[in-house]
Structure formats: C-alpha cells, structure tokens
Design a protein around this motif. Structure first.
Motif, short mmCIF file in Angstrom:
data_model
loop_
_atom_site.label_atom_id
_atom_site.label_comp_id
_atom_site.label_asym_id
_atom_site.label_seq_id
_atom_site.Cartn_x
_atom_site.Cartn_y
_atom_site.Cartn_z
N ASP A 356 0.83 -1.21 0.00
CA ASP A 356 0.00 0.00 0.00
C ASP A 356 0.86 1.26 0.00
O ASP A 356 1.52 1.58 1.00
N ALA A 357 0.88 1.96 -1.12
CA ALA A 357 1.57 3.25 -1.26
C ALA A 357 3.00 3.20 -0.73
O ALA A 357 3.44 4.07 0.02
N VAL A 358 3.73 2.18 -1.13
CA VAL A 358 5.09 1.97 -0.63
C VAL A 358 6.11 2.78 -1.41
O VAL A 358 6.10 2.81 -2.64
N SER A 359 6.97 3.43 -0.66
CA SER A 359 8.13 4.12 -1.23
C SER A 359 9.36 3.64 -0.48
O SER A 359 9.28 3.22 0.68
N HIS A 360 10.50 3.71 -1.14
CA HIS A 360 11.73 3.29 -0.48
C HIS A 360 12.91 4.02 -1.08
O HIS A 360 13.01 4.19 -2.29
N THR A 367 16.12 7.46 -4.15
CA THR A 367 14.79 6.87 -4.10
C THR A 367 14.66 5.80 -5.18
O THR A 367 14.99 6.04 -6.35
N VAL A 368 14.20 4.62 -4.77
CA VAL A 368 14.11 3.49 -5.69
C VAL A 368 12.65 3.18 -6.03
O VAL A 368 12.34 2.85 -7.17
N LEU A 369 11.77 3.25 -5.04
CA LEU A 369 10.35 2.99 -5.27
C LEU A 369 9.54 4.23 -4.91
O LEU A 369 9.85 4.92 -3.93
N ARG A 370 8.48 4.47 -5.69
CA ARG A 370 7.66 5.67 -5.48
C ARG A 370 6.18 5.30 -5.50
O ARG A 370 5.62 4.96 -6.54
N ASP A 371 5.54 5.32 -4.35
CA ASP A 371 4.09 5.16 -4.22
C ASP A 371 3.59 3.92 -4.96
O ASP A 371 2.66 3.99 -5.77
N VAL A 372 4.18 2.77 -4.64
CA VAL A 372 3.80 1.51 -5.28
C VAL A 372 2.67 0.85 -4.49
O VAL A 372 2.79 0.66 -3.28
N SER A 373 1.60 0.48 -5.18
CA SER A 373 0.50 -0.25 -4.57
C SER A 373 0.26 -1.52 -5.39
O SER A 373 0.26 -1.47 -6.63
N SER A 393 13.99 -5.78 -7.44
CA SER A 393 14.58 -6.50 -6.30
C SER A 393 14.24 -5.82 -4.99
O SER A 393 14.01 -6.49 -3.97
N THR A 394 14.20 -4.50 -4.99
CA THR A 394 13.86 -3.78 -3.76
C THR A 394 12.43 -4.11 -3.33
O THR A 394 12.17 -4.38 -2.16
N LEU A 395 11.50 -4.11 -4.28
CA LEU A 395 10.11 -4.44 -3.95
C LEU A 395 10.02 -5.88 -3.46
O LEU A 395 9.28 -6.18 -2.50
N ALA A 396 10.79 -6.78 -4.07
CA ALA A 396 10.77 -8.19 -3.63
C ALA A 396 11.25 -8.30 -2.19
O ALA A 396 10.67 -9.04 -1.38
N ARG A 397 12.32 -7.58 -1.83
CA ARG A 397 12.84 -7.65 -0.46
C ARG A 397 11.87 -7.03 0.54
O ARG A 397 11.77 -7.48 1.68
N LEU A 398 11.15 -5.99 0.12
CA LEU A 398 10.16 -5.38 1.01
C LEU A 398 9.01 -6.35 1.29
O LEU A 398 8.54 -6.47 2.43
N VAL A 399 8.55 -7.04 0.27
CA VAL A 399 7.47 -8.00 0.46
C VAL A 399 7.93 -9.15 1.34
O VAL A 399 7.19 -9.65 2.20
N ALA A 400 9.20 -9.56 1.18
CA ALA A 400 9.74 -10.67 1.99
C ALA A 400 10.05 -10.23 3.41
O ALA A 400 10.28 -11.08 4.28
N VAL A 402 12.66 -8.48 4.31
CA VAL A 402 14.10 -8.33 4.51
C VAL A 402 14.45 -6.88 4.78
O VAL A 402 15.38 -6.57 5.52
N GLN A 403 13.71 -5.96 4.19
CA GLN A 403 13.86 -4.53 4.42
C GLN A 403 12.50 -3.94 4.75
O GLN A 403 11.46 -4.55 4.46
N GLN A 404 12.53 -2.78 5.38
CA GLN A 404 11.32 -2.06 5.69
C GLN A 404 11.19 -0.84 4.78
O GLN A 404 12.18 -0.16 4.51
N PRO A 405 10.01 -0.57 4.28
CA PRO A 405 9.85 0.59 3.41
C PRO A 405 10.03 1.89 4.18
O PRO A 405 9.74 1.96 5.38
N THR A 406 10.49 2.90 3.49
CA THR A 406 10.60 4.22 4.13
C THR A 406 9.26 4.95 4.13
O THR A 406 9.11 5.96 4.79
N GLY A 407 8.31 4.41 3.36
CA GLY A 407 6.96 4.96 3.34
C GLY A 407 5.97 3.90 2.93
O GLY A 407 6.30 3.00 2.15
#
Length: 589
Positions: A356-360, A367-373, A393-400, A402-407
């Motif tokens: 939901d509205a993920v940025s990282h 900035t790698v990801l911008r408002d991804v839903s 890859s960043t989105l894959a790690r956020l879903v897994a 492994v990392q936390q989104p900055t937004g």
C-alpha cells in the motif's frame, strides 16, 4: 542507550556504540542466569586467596625461630604447614578459576548469539550505509578481544582484586601501621589508573573504528578488483588503503606509548610503598612493638602485592580494549526494534499480500520505489518485469520483510505456517555440512523421507542420490562443490520444506546458463505450486507463465495485466517483449 551513530572518514553511517552505562547494564543481564556459578566461583577464590595469605606469617615464624636460636626441629611444623597451604591453595584456585572461566565462556556465547541474531535482522540498506567493514570488524576483532578478556583477563582480574583486598586486611592484622605505610603507594597507583583510563578508552575506541575503516577499504578494493583494474584505479585505491592503514598504525603506536607511561608510573608506586613498609618495620622492631618475623611478614605481604596490583592495573589495558569492543557489540544487540528487520505486517484481508503506497530510498537522492500499490490474491503468481534499476529487487525484499519501506506498508495475510514469507535469490549459499543438514535448515524436524520428497519436487533427487554418500555427502566449503544450478535447486528444496504460503523469487534462476535455464524454471515452477508467489523475472518466459505481470519503470507501477493483454497494449511490456523475442542474444532483462 547507545551513542549517536558515528560517521567514518568516508562518510559511512557507522552502526551505534553503546554507552558505558548501557554496556554495564547489558553485562549484568547476560550474567543474571548464571548468578549461582558466579557466587560459587567467587566464594572458592576467596577461600583460596585466604589460605594463600598464611604463607607470609609462616615464613615470618621461621625467621623468628632462626633469630631466637631455637632447635632445628622447631621448623618442622611451619614447613609442613607451608606444604599444606600450597596444596590447598592450588586445588581451590583451580576450582575457582574454572568456575569463573565457565561463567565467562557462557556469557560470551550468549553475547555472540544475541549479536548474530540482531545482525542478521539488520536491514540491507542499513548495512550498506554502515559498510561491510564496520560489521566485519565487530564480529571478528571486537569479539576476539572480548573473548580474550573473558578467557584470561577476567579470571586473573578476579583473583588479583581478591588478593589485594585480603592482603591489605592481613597487613592490618599484623599492625595497622604497616597498612598505613603500604597505602602511601595508593595515591600514585590511583592517579596512574585515572591517567590511563581517561586516555585508553578513547584511543581503543578510535582504534576499533580505524580498523573497521581499514577492513572496509580492503573489502571494497578486493571485491571490486576487476572494476579497479578496468578503470585504472589501482593507484587511488592503494593510496586509500595506505592512508587508512597509517591511521590504524598511528593509533596503535599511541596505545603503545600509553602503556609504556603506565608501567613507568607503576614502578614509582612500588618503590614508594615498599620503602615505607621497610622503614616502618625498622622502627617498630627497634621499639619492640613487633618481632623481626612480623616485620618480615609485612614486607613479604607488600611484596606479594606487586603481582596482583600490577596485574589488576595492567589488565586495565585489556579491560579498556575489551570494554570498547563490548560497547560496539552491545550497540548492535541493543538496536531498537524499529532499526532492525521486522516481518511484514499481518492482516486478515482477502489478499495474500498487500503493498500500500510503498516508497523506499537507500539514502538522500537515492529513491528506488515511489508510491507503489499492489495486491496478490491467494495462490496467484505475479511476475515483476522491468529494466535494470526499476526497483524490482527492492520491492521483492520489502514483500519478503528483509527490508522495511521508508513509506507505506506491506501486509501479509495470516498463515498457519512460520515463516509466512520465504525469499529465494540468485545469491545462494551452500552451508558447510551434509546435504541433509543443509536442507534441514529450513525444517529441523524433517525426516529423510521429507528431504527426498522436497528434492524430488524440484527435480533434484536423482543427482542428490548420485552423490558419493547421498544425502550424507558433505557439501559447501571444503566439501563436495555444487554448481550454481544445483545450489539453486537446493535453495528451492529448502523453500518446499519450509512450506510458506507466500514465496518471493528474486531472479532465482539467473545463475543457470542457457542449458540449465529450463530445468531451473521447471524446479521453480514446481516449488511455487499451491503458493502465492512474487517472481522477479529475468527471462520473459517466466513472465509468460505467470497469472499476472506487473511492469515497474523508474520505481513506479506502469502496467499490470496478463501476458496477452500487455503484449497487445503497445506499452512498455510490449516493447520489452518485442526486443526480447526478436533477439537471441538478449535472453536476460
């Protein structure tokens, strides 16, 4: 509490270092489960030290017997008692030091476990900001110094402190004036200790940071050797390595000069104290207040303090170095929960995964990801497609997790298994041990039949049973080497054993050559059967087989649909498909 995050010479955001108060509190918590052993070890050492203090009075007794001209047989009892004291002290000291050593090793093991557990939970971007050298220096140099202190300095320090306290008490029993004379050395020793401690902690802390920076530079230079040579950067990297090495050597020499000054001041204290005790003994014997034997015992008591006092003060060197290392380890183990990897949020919604509205961002301006839903239905297979750097890859790690989104947030539906999400990447590690042990990392209670079933699922059972000793074959470093395709099948078999409802594959078949690509794709397809899956597709054949394709471009979702829908939509995916299908030389994205 931990100190604010420091900065290395190259601008890296170092991992935190615990304050002195927090380090002491953490140490008390580590010792708490073994308080009984600590009390037992201390009690036995007190008894051993007390028995050892009988040596000086017995020697003084022998001096009085000789001075009084008594018969030789009068020496029998003191000599026999000296032998008994030696035996009893040796046995009790061994028992006491053994208990202290066991306590230290247990506490060290507990600290290592906490450090590794928390280090493995650190987000990848946090490690990138700190640099691999900082964490490497902590897990090697700092752990080694703490371990050395636990194995040698801690037992010796405990024995020395007990010897000092009890010896001073014994001197007071002989005559309090001997104690007062001996205490003349204390101001010099105290000033020496203060002089040393105020300087040593900073020097050793700086030394650890310098060593971490040095290791970081070496890791970067060696790891990027091909790039360094390709761009003719050998001279620049050599100079950087030399500069960081010079800094480390400079701090080492500062510590050496510090230790030399420390020893010089200790010798002055010893001279003052011994001279005072001897002069006091002379006047007391002359006045008839004490015997020659008693004065001898007092002098021997003070002389016996040379070892414990010097050991205790010298061990400040090890203690300061170990304290600096311990603070760096506690700084990592004490990281707030928000600073370490957390699993994705759990939800009871119909969707298996909800983004939901993920940025990282990996830092300012990165900035790698911008408002991804994005939502994945239960059992749905979604392929992530996009050019290099799109954020797949960043989105894959956020879903897994492994990392936390900055937004924004990532939510995973509640499942009956743990873990709920498993990530498999192209960077697969084969752990040293038997093939069965490597597989059981995913499910320790798995039977041999379970292992064979998992291997068969990913089409790996045939080659696994053909190994020299089958599932008992040692693989990994020093064992039977597995090629990249087989290592990837091993990782997929672990995924099957773990049985998560959601699986994330980040280019998990990229290591295979053209010949093995289809085999690995079949293995991945079988491993994902019945699961919700997010697949970072490096071959468009994987995207074709997916239920839905999501196209990322510059960190945003620009398209979503089936292969046929997107291929005919004349959008970014259609361009990728035409470029890929029209060139044999472009099997990768």
């Amino acid at each position: 509490m931990t100190t604010p995050t420091g900065m290395a010479d190259d601008g890296a955001e170092l991992l935190p270092i615990a304050t002195g108060a927090r380090t002491r509190a953490a140490l008390r918590i580590l010792i708490r489960p073994d308080r009984g052993r600590a009390v037992l070890g201390l009690g036995v050492l007190v008894g051993a030290t007390a028995v050892g203090l009988l040596v000086q009075p017995l020697l003084g007794r022998i001096v009085d017997i000789v001075a009084d001209g008594r018969p030789a047989d009068a020496l029998t009892l003191p000599v026999v008692l000296l032998l008994v004291v030696a035996v009893v002290q040796g046995v009790t000291t061994t028992l006491g030091l053994t208990q202290v050593a066991r306590l230290g090793e247990t506490v060290l093991a507990r600290l290592r476990e906490q450090f590794i557990e928390r280090a493995l939970q650190l987000p990848a971007d946090r490690l990138e900001r700190a640099g691999a050298g900082d964490l490497t220096a902590r897990v090697t140099g700092d752990v080694a110094r703490v371990a050395e202190a636990v194995r040698s300095a801690l037992p010796e320090m405990a024995r020395s402190v007990l010897a000092i306290v009890l010896t001073l008490g014994a001197m007071a029993l002989l005559d309090v004036r001997f104690l007062l004379a001996a205490l003349l050395a204390v101001p010099v020793q105290a000033l020496t200790a203060r002089w040393y401690v105020t300087r040593a902690l900073t020097v050793y802390a700086d030394q650890r940071v310098a060593n971490g920076a040095q290791q970081q530079q070496l890791l970067e230079t060696i790891g990027g050797a091909v790039t360094v040579r390709g761009h003719r950067l050998e001279e620049q990297h050599t100079e950087k390595s030399a500069a960081r090495s010079r800094r480390a050597v400079e701090l080492t020499m500062r510590s050496v000069h510090l230790v030399l000054g420390f020893y010089a001041r200790l010798h002055i204290a010893e001279y003052i104290g011994l001279a005072a005790v001897l002069v006091t003994g002379f006047f007391l014997v002359r006045d008839g207040s004490v015997s020659i034997g008693t004065a001898t015992a007092a002098a021997l008591y003070f002389h016996s303090l040379f070892g414990p006092v010097n050991a205790a003060l010298v061990l400040l060197d090890d203690a300061q170095s170990a304290a600096a290392g311990l603070a760096r380890l506690v700084g990592v183990t004490d990281l707030k929960e928000s600073a370490v990897r957390l699993p994705p949020q759990r939800t009871t919604s119909a969707a298996a995964v909800t983004v939901d509205a993920v940025s990282h961002a990996y830092g300012p301006g990165r900035t790698v990801l911008r408002d991804v839903s994005l939502s994945l239905r239960a059992g749905e297979h979604v392929a992530l497609v996009g050019t290099s750097g799109a954020g797949k890859s960043t989105l894959a790690r956020l879903v897994a997790g492994v990392q936390q989104p900055t937004g924004g947030t990532v939510s995973v539906a509640e499942g009956k298994t743990a873990p709920s999400v498993v990530l498999v990447t192209q960077e697969v590690h084969v752990f040293t041990g038997t093939l069965a042990e490597d597989l059981r990392l995913a499910r320790p209670d798995a039977t041999d039949a379970d292992l064979r079933t998992a291997l068969a699922t990913v089409h790996a059972l045939e080659w696994a049973e053909a190994l020299p000793e089958g599932l008992a074959t040692v693989v990994g470093e020093g064992g039977h080497r597995l090629d990249p395709s087989r290592a990837q099948q091993l990782a997929l078999a672990r995924l099957v054993l773990a049985g998560p409802p959601v699986a994330v594959l980040d280019e998990a078949t990229a290591e295979a050559g053209s010949a093995g690509a289809r085999t690995l794709e079949r293995s991945a397809e079988a491993a994902l059967a019945g699961r919700t899956a997010l697949v970072v597709a490096h071959r468009l054949t994987q995207a074709v087989a997916a239920d839905r394709i999501v196209v990322l471009e510059a960190g945003r979702v620009v398209e979503s649909g089936t292969h046929d829908e997107l291929r005919t939509a004349d959008g970014p995916y259609a361009a990728l498909w035409h470029a890929w299908s029209g060139s044999r030389a472009a099997p990768h994205l």
